[in-house]
Write a protein that holds these residues in place. Structure first.
Motif, PDB file in Angstrom:
ATOM      1  N   UNK A   1      42.216  30.791  36.508  1.00 41.52           N
ATOM      2  CA  UNK A   1      42.350  31.975  37.740  1.00 41.52           C
ATOM      3  C   UNK A   1      43.478  32.877  37.152  1.00 41.52           C
ATOM      4  N   UNK A   2      44.515  32.479  36.768  1.00 42.11           N
ATOM      5  CA  UNK A   2      45.688  33.224  36.508  1.00 42.11           C
ATOM      6  C   UNK A   2      45.162  34.196  35.649  1.00 42.11           C
ATOM      7  N   UNK A   3      45.526  35.520  35.449  1.00 40.52           N
ATOM      8  CA  UNK A   3      45.533  36.533  34.249  1.00 40.52           C
ATOM      9  C   UNK A   3      46.752  37.380  34.153  1.00 40.52           C
ATOM     10  N   UNK A   4      46.997  37.788  33.139  1.00 39.46           N
ATOM     11  CA  UNK A   4      47.995  38.811  33.142  1.00 39.46           C
ATOM     12  C   UNK A   4      47.455  40.109  32.243  1.00 39.46           C
ATOM     13  N   UNK A   5      47.526  41.204  32.860  1.00 39.40           N
ATOM     14  CA  UNK A   5      47.242  42.449  32.425  1.00 39.40           C
ATOM     15  C   UNK A   5      47.161  43.721  33.403  1.00 39.40           C
ATOM     16  N   UNK A   6      46.244  44.578  33.067  1.00 37.26           N
ATOM     17  CA  UNK A   6      46.328  45.986  33.979  1.00 37.26           C
ATOM     18  C   UNK A   6      45.336  45.576  35.238  1.00 37.26           C
ATOM     19  N   UNK A   7      45.519  45.597  36.576  1.00 33.71           N
ATOM     20  CA  UNK A   7      44.466  45.229  37.457  1.00 33.71           C
ATOM     21  C   UNK A   7      43.604  46.584  37.628  1.00 33.71           C
ATOM     22  N   UNK A   8      42.378  46.110  37.776  1.00 34.77           N
ATOM     23  CA  UNK A   8      41.316  47.239  38.099  1.00 34.77           C
ATOM     24  C   UNK A   8      40.646  46.995  39.333  1.00 34.77           C
ATOM     25  N   UNK A   9      41.053  45.998  39.983  1.00 33.40           N
ATOM     26  CA  UNK A   9      40.723  45.702  41.592  1.00 33.40           C
ATOM     27  C   UNK A   9      42.048  45.520  42.291  1.00 33.40           C
ATOM     28  N   UNK A  10      42.056  45.359  43.715  1.00 33.65           N
ATOM     29  CA  UNK A  10      43.057  44.955  44.184  1.00 33.65           C
ATOM     30  C   UNK A  10      44.013  46.260  44.263  1.00 33.65           C
ATOM     31  N   UNK A  11      45.197  46.244  44.011  1.00 31.46           N
ATOM     32  CA  UNK A  11      46.174  47.365  44.219  1.00 31.46           C
ATOM     33  C   UNK A  11      45.882  48.339  42.959  1.00 31.46           C
ATOM     34  N   UNK A  12      44.940  48.173  41.984  1.00 34.56           N
ATOM     35  CA  UNK A  12      44.737  48.874  41.044  1.00 34.56           C
ATOM     36  C   UNK A  12      45.673  49.517  39.896  1.00 34.56           C
ATOM     37  N   UNK A  13      46.851  48.921  40.395  1.00 35.45           N
ATOM     38  CA  UNK A  13      48.074  49.514  39.595  1.00 35.45           C
ATOM     39  C   UNK A  13      49.149  48.479  39.616  1.00 35.45           C
ATOM     40  N   UNK A  14      50.023  48.442  38.645  1.00 35.00           N
ATOM     41  CA  UNK A  14      51.178  47.375  38.768  1.00 35.00           C
ATOM     42  C   UNK A  14      52.477  48.153  39.840  1.00 35.00           C
ATOM     43  N   UNK A  15      53.129  47.164  40.176  1.00 37.51           N
ATOM     44  CA  UNK A  15      54.165  47.826  40.860  1.00 37.51           C
ATOM     45  C   UNK A  15      55.009  48.858  40.013  1.00 37.51           C
ATOM     46  N   UNK A  16      55.343  47.948  38.946  1.00 33.39           N
ATOM     47  CA  UNK A  16      56.364  48.815  37.932  1.00 33.39           C
ATOM     48  C   UNK A  16      55.685  48.462  36.579  1.00 33.39           C
ATOM     49  N   UNK A  17      55.443  49.387  35.549  1.00 33.44           N
ATOM     50  CA  UNK A  17      54.926  49.172  34.293  1.00 33.44           C
ATOM     51  C   UNK A  17      53.551  49.289  34.215  1.00 33.44           C
ATOM     52  N   UNK A  18      52.888  48.566  33.384  1.00 33.13           N
ATOM     53  CA  UNK A  18      51.386  48.683  33.660  1.00 33.13           C
ATOM     54  C   UNK A  18      50.763  47.379  33.634  1.00 33.13           C
ATOM     55  N   UNK A  19      51.466  45.852  33.544  1.00 29.97           N
ATOM     56  CA  UNK A  19      50.727  44.702  33.702  1.00 29.97           C
ATOM     57  C   UNK A  19      51.197  43.836  34.809  1.00 29.97           C
ATOM     58  N   UNK A  20      50.540  42.993  35.413  1.00 29.51           N
ATOM     59  CA  UNK A  20      50.866  42.025  36.411  1.00 29.51           C
ATOM     60  C   UNK A  20      50.228  40.770  36.245  1.00 29.51           C
TER      61      UNK A  20
END
Length: 186
Positions: A11-30
């Protein structure tokens, strides 16, 4: 990347979100339950930190685990912050410290603080624990960013005495401990 973090399911992934908030809070990955869609029903999963020693600050010192979150959860689903400590021979069972996200959608990224002061000097692991029941109501899930550990020693205040503080930079905080004599009132 994952570094020394671990997950007990896909389930857990690291990367750039394309759904949900569609952006990281800081930087590019979440870190997110799913980066590009909804999480599946009836799946529980833990994203765990590597083990670390909680610093000993002493006295009134406060140790805080901070992170930014965005979430969208179906009814009955949610996210918890958990801890496991090493007792000298084994890791203790996971214990929930804080329910951070549940039922519904956050309106924006928000910072969460979890007090780890009681664990000073202990070897611990922290985890983001995602839970989803089997009713089929799902959402984009839980998005985590800018995870950090910080500590401070609050300034003591005494009733009847003036106190002042000066901030020297944007985003600075000042913390106080207010001592009230036994039977005293605020």
């Amino acid at each position: 990347g994952w570094g020394d973090w671990s997950s007990d399911s896909y389930i857990w992934q690291i990367g750039q979100p394309t759904t949900g908030p569609r952006r990281a809070y800081g930087g590019t990955n979440v870190a997110a339950t799913v980066l590009d869609g909804n999480y599946p029903a009836n799946v529980n999963s833990r994203l765990a930190t590597p083990s670390f020693s909680v610093p000993i600050i002493g006295g009134d010192g406060v140790v805080v685990f901070r992170f930014w979150q965005w979430y969208q959860y179906g009814k009955g689903d949610g996210g918890q912050v958990q801890i496991s400590s090493f007792d000298g021979s084994a890791w203790t069972p996971w214990k929930t410290l804080f329910t951070a996200a549940t039922n519904g959608t956050s309106t924006s990224w928000s910072q969460m603080l979890v007090d780890l002061s009681a664990y000073q000097g202990q070897q611990v692991r922290l985890a983001f624990y995602h839970t989803a029941d089997n009713d089929g109501s799902v959402g984009a899930g839980w998005y985590i960013d800018n995870v950090e550990l910080s500590w401070f020693i609050p300034t003591r205040l005494t009733l009847g005495q003036a106190a002042s503080g000066r901030f020297t930079a944007n985003g600075q905080y000042q913390y106080f401990v207010l001592q009230v004599s036994p039977g005293g009132h605020l």
